[in-house]
Each structure stands twice: as C-alpha cells, then as structure tokens.
Design a protein around this motif. Structure first.
Motif, short mmCIF file in Angstrom:
data_model
loop_
_atom_site.label_atom_id
_atom_site.label_comp_id
_atom_site.label_asym_id
_atom_site.label_seq_id
_atom_site.Cartn_x
_atom_site.Cartn_y
_atom_site.Cartn_z
N GLY A 15 -8.23 67.41 17.33
CA GLY A 15 -9.27 66.47 17.75
C GLY A 15 -10.44 67.13 18.44
N MET A 16 -10.54 68.44 18.39
CA MET A 16 -11.63 69.15 19.07
C MET A 16 -12.55 69.81 18.04
N ALA A 39 -12.06 64.38 20.85
CA ALA A 39 -11.77 63.00 20.50
C ALA A 39 -10.96 62.31 21.60
N ALA A 40 -10.98 61.00 21.59
CA ALA A 40 -10.19 60.22 22.56
C ALA A 40 -8.72 60.63 22.48
N ALA A 90 -6.67 74.01 32.70
CA ALA A 90 -6.36 73.33 31.45
C ALA A 90 -7.35 72.18 31.33
N PHE A 91 -7.50 71.63 30.12
CA PHE A 91 -8.34 70.44 29.99
C PHE A 91 -7.88 69.58 28.83
N ALA A 92 -8.21 68.28 28.92
CA ALA A 92 -7.85 67.31 27.89
C ALA A 92 -8.76 66.10 28.03
N PRO A 98 -14.70 59.57 23.09
CA PRO A 98 -14.87 61.01 22.96
C PRO A 98 -15.56 61.60 24.18
N VAL A 99 -15.33 62.88 24.42
CA VAL A 99 -16.00 63.63 25.47
C VAL A 99 -16.85 64.68 24.80
N ARG A 100 -18.11 64.76 25.22
CA ARG A 100 -19.00 65.82 24.75
C ARG A 100 -19.34 66.70 25.93
#
Length: 155
Positions: A15-16, A39-40, A90-92, A98-100
């Motif tokens: 999703g990235m 992505a979400a 870490a990240f998510a 979505p995150v931009r």
C-alpha cells in the motif's frame, strides 16, 4: 531547469507508493528525497534503526503514526519529524485516509536500491522472509529491531 522526475520513476510496495524526487545518483549520494503515499490502514516500515542515515518526514495530508524510540507520535499536515542515526523508529498509516508525506535521507546511501528490493520482495510475498529482509537491510544501513511483521501488517 526541469527538476521533475521522469513519469513512472519509483516503486510500489504493497500500500505504499514511492516516487523519486531527488535520486541519490543525482546528488552524489548526499541526499535522497521521496514523495510517499501510504494507503489507509497500511504498514510503512517495521521497527528499525540506521547507524549513519538521518531520516526526515514532512507530512502533507492525513495522519502518519510513528514509533520514535520509546514514544508514539502522530504527525499531521505541516508536521515534521526528524529521526537521527541510532533512533529506533517505525511508521504506518492507521487511519481511514491515505497519508502523503515527503521522506528525506541524508546521506542517501543509494536508498532507491532499498525501495526496489522491498518492492521485489513484496511482489513475491516475502516481506516476512527473515533471511531476505536481513540481507536487504544489511546492504542499506538498516538494522531490524522487532522482527519483520511491521513491514507487511499494521501493528
């Protein structure tokens, strides 16, 4: 001077989406800058650290959840998070949108190779393959700290 990368330059890892803005080969490996879309409800990176790399996140849209050493951080539009060498992180995207964000590495240490390696492993459903992940990470100044599930699922 045209600073826009060629269309299609980048990779997708689950999703990235990673789009190369300033490649390491264009900066003599001094820095790499990447436009990221997560992505979400998508994992980004499991808990790890770098010996040499400084990593910076600038969020433009959505909410990015980061683990930084011993604390959780939620970064939203306009927020900037700096990760120094040696910091566990870490990240998510745990949200519904979505995150931009822009992700910067200095020095770059040919970071595109890491993204391309992850994309190849993801395409083969091997993000939990400990041997393959350790080998890829070792080649790009990355030390895993909590197994590999954070690369393929939101923790």
């Amino acid at each position: 001077m045209n600073t826009t990368p060629e269309p299609g330059t980048g990779v997708t890892i689950g999703g990235m989406q990673v789009r190369y803005l300033a490649r390491s080969d264009a900066t003599d490996d001094a820095l790499g800058i990447y436009a990221m879309t997560l992505a979400a409800h998508s994992p980004g990176a499991g808990l790890h650290r770098h010996a040499r790399l400084t990593e910076a996140f600038e969020v433009h849209e959505g909410a990015l959840t980061l683990r930084l050493n011993d604390r959780d951080v939620t970064a939203g539009p306009g927020d900037f998070v700096l990760v120094r060498p040696g910091d566990a992180h870490a990240f998510a995207n745990r949200g519904d949108r979505p995150v931009r964000f822009t992700l910067t590495f200095t020095p770059a240490l040919h970071r595109e190779g890491f993204f391309e390696g992850l994309a190849a492993l993801a395409a083969e459903d091997r993000l939990r393959d400990e041997g393959a992940m350790r080998a890829l990470m070792a080649a790009y100044d990355q030390e895993p700290l909590a197994g590999f599930s954070g690369w393929s699922e939101v923790g």
